[in-house]
Design an enzyme around this catalytic site. Sequence first.
Site, mmCIF file in Angstrom:
data_model
loop_
_atom_site.group_PDB
_atom_site.id
_atom_site.type_symbol
_atom_site.label_atom_id
_atom_site.label_comp_id
_atom_site.label_asym_id
_atom_site.label_seq_id
_atom_site.Cartn_x
_atom_site.Cartn_y
_atom_site.Cartn_z
ATOM 1 N N ARG A 13 0.835 -1.194 0.000
ATOM 2 C CA ARG A 13 0.000 0.000 0.000
ATOM 3 C C ARG A 13 0.876 1.252 0.000
ATOM 4 O O ARG A 13 1.768 1.397 0.819
ATOM 5 C CB ARG A 13 -0.883 0.005 1.254
ATOM 6 C CG ARG A 13 -1.512 1.322 1.640
ATOM 7 C CD ARG A 13 -2.885 1.493 1.026
ATOM 8 N NE ARG A 13 -3.347 2.860 1.171
ATOM 9 C CZ ARG A 13 -4.100 3.297 2.150
ATOM 10 N NH1 ARG A 13 -4.489 2.484 3.091
ATOM 11 N NH2 ARG A 13 -4.492 4.561 2.172
ATOM 12 N N ARG A 52 -6.420 1.450 -4.467
ATOM 13 C CA ARG A 52 -5.419 0.880 -3.536
ATOM 14 C C ARG A 52 -5.471 -0.647 -3.521
ATOM 15 O O ARG A 52 -6.525 -1.251 -3.733
ATOM 16 C CB ARG A 52 -5.639 1.431 -2.138
ATOM 17 C CG ARG A 52 -7.038 1.227 -1.630
ATOM 18 C CD ARG A 52 -7.421 2.219 -0.551
ATOM 19 N NE ARG A 52 -7.498 3.578 -1.039
ATOM 20 C CZ ARG A 52 -7.366 4.655 -0.254
ATOM 21 N NH1 ARG A 52 -7.181 4.524 1.026
ATOM 22 N NH2 ARG A 52 -7.452 5.872 -0.756
ATOM 23 N N ASP A 107 -6.509 -1.721 2.147
ATOM 24 C CA ASP A 107 -6.779 -0.687 3.138
ATOM 25 C C ASP A 107 -7.400 -1.399 4.333
ATOM 26 O O ASP A 107 -8.260 -2.259 4.150
ATOM 27 C CB ASP A 107 -7.781 0.306 2.532
ATOM 28 C CG ASP A 107 -7.944 1.545 3.361
ATOM 29 O OD1 ASP A 107 -7.407 2.585 2.961
ATOM 30 O OD2 ASP A 107 -8.623 1.494 4.415
ATOM 31 N N ASP A 137 -9.160 -0.454 7.958
ATOM 32 C CA ASP A 137 -9.637 0.593 8.865
ATOM 33 C C ASP A 137 -10.120 -0.029 10.172
ATOM 34 O O ASP A 137 -10.774 -1.074 10.156
ATOM 35 C CB ASP A 137 -10.811 1.355 8.243
ATOM 36 C CG ASP A 137 -10.380 2.245 7.086
ATOM 37 O OD1 ASP A 137 -9.232 2.717 7.093
ATOM 38 O OD2 ASP A 137 -11.203 2.451 6.173
HETATM 39 O O1 GSY Z 1 -12.076 3.837 3.192
HETATM 40 C C1 GSY Z 1 -11.523 2.668 2.744
HETATM 41 C C2 GSY Z 1 -10.976 2.742 1.346
HETATM 42 N N1 GSY Z 1 -12.011 3.113 0.371
HETATM 43 C C3 GSY Z 1 -13.059 2.381 -0.051
HETATM 44 C C4 GSY Z 1 -13.533 1.088 0.270
HETATM 45 O O2 GSY Z 1 -12.972 0.334 1.087
HETATM 46 N N2 GSY Z 1 -14.684 0.684 -0.381
HETATM 47 C C5 GSY Z 1 -15.327 1.469 -1.300
HETATM 48 N N3 GSY Z 1 -16.409 1.004 -1.888
HETATM 49 N N4 GSY Z 1 -14.879 2.712 -1.619
HETATM 50 C C6 GSY Z 1 -13.769 3.159 -0.990
HETATM 51 N N5 GSY Z 1 -13.145 4.338 -1.136
HETATM 52 C C7 GSY Z 1 -12.100 4.287 -0.295
HETATM 53 S S1 GSY Z 1 -10.969 5.583 -0.112
#
Ligand code: GSY
Length: 160
Positions: free
Chosen positions: A82, A91, A94, A96
Amino acid sequence: MNIAYLLTGGNLGDRVKNLNDAEQVLNRQCGTVIKKSSLYETAAWGNTNQPAFLNQAIAIETKLDAEQLIHRILKIEKNMGRIRKEKYGPRLIDIDILLFNNDTVDLPFLKIPHPEMQNRRFVLIPLAEIAAEIIHPVLHKSISKLLTECKDESEVKKCP
Ligand code: GSY
């Protein structure tokens, strides 16, 4: 022991492999995976001009505190390739932290509960699969209630 609810996601490379790898590394390096949702294919949030994500909610039991956990997670993300560039960019992986026990954390690099979780179907739908009855420590509503109230209409499909 602490219970943390995490969301893994990615929209580049072999998405299924990356999420499975992330789960295994979390299990080895952060604690024990005690629950995991199905994988969901979800429309990209923010910058919609990018490939769809796969997302999964995971619950771990961990001896780490929230700060130790986020530092471990940042290392895992880095080792998995990443690179933090655009805020809403594509990415490989990720991870969280959504919830950590019933705690609230407000540090420059870590906010718990995740401040946007109630506004995103790509978070609430996987999370509701494993934690529908958990009460959000600030909004004092269950995850299933937050999902019924969520105004987000972006597409979230359970993977077969
Ligand atoms: O916030 C996490 C990364 N992320 C995502 C995600 O995990 N899923 C979707 N659908 N859209 C996202 N945009 C981001 S930035």
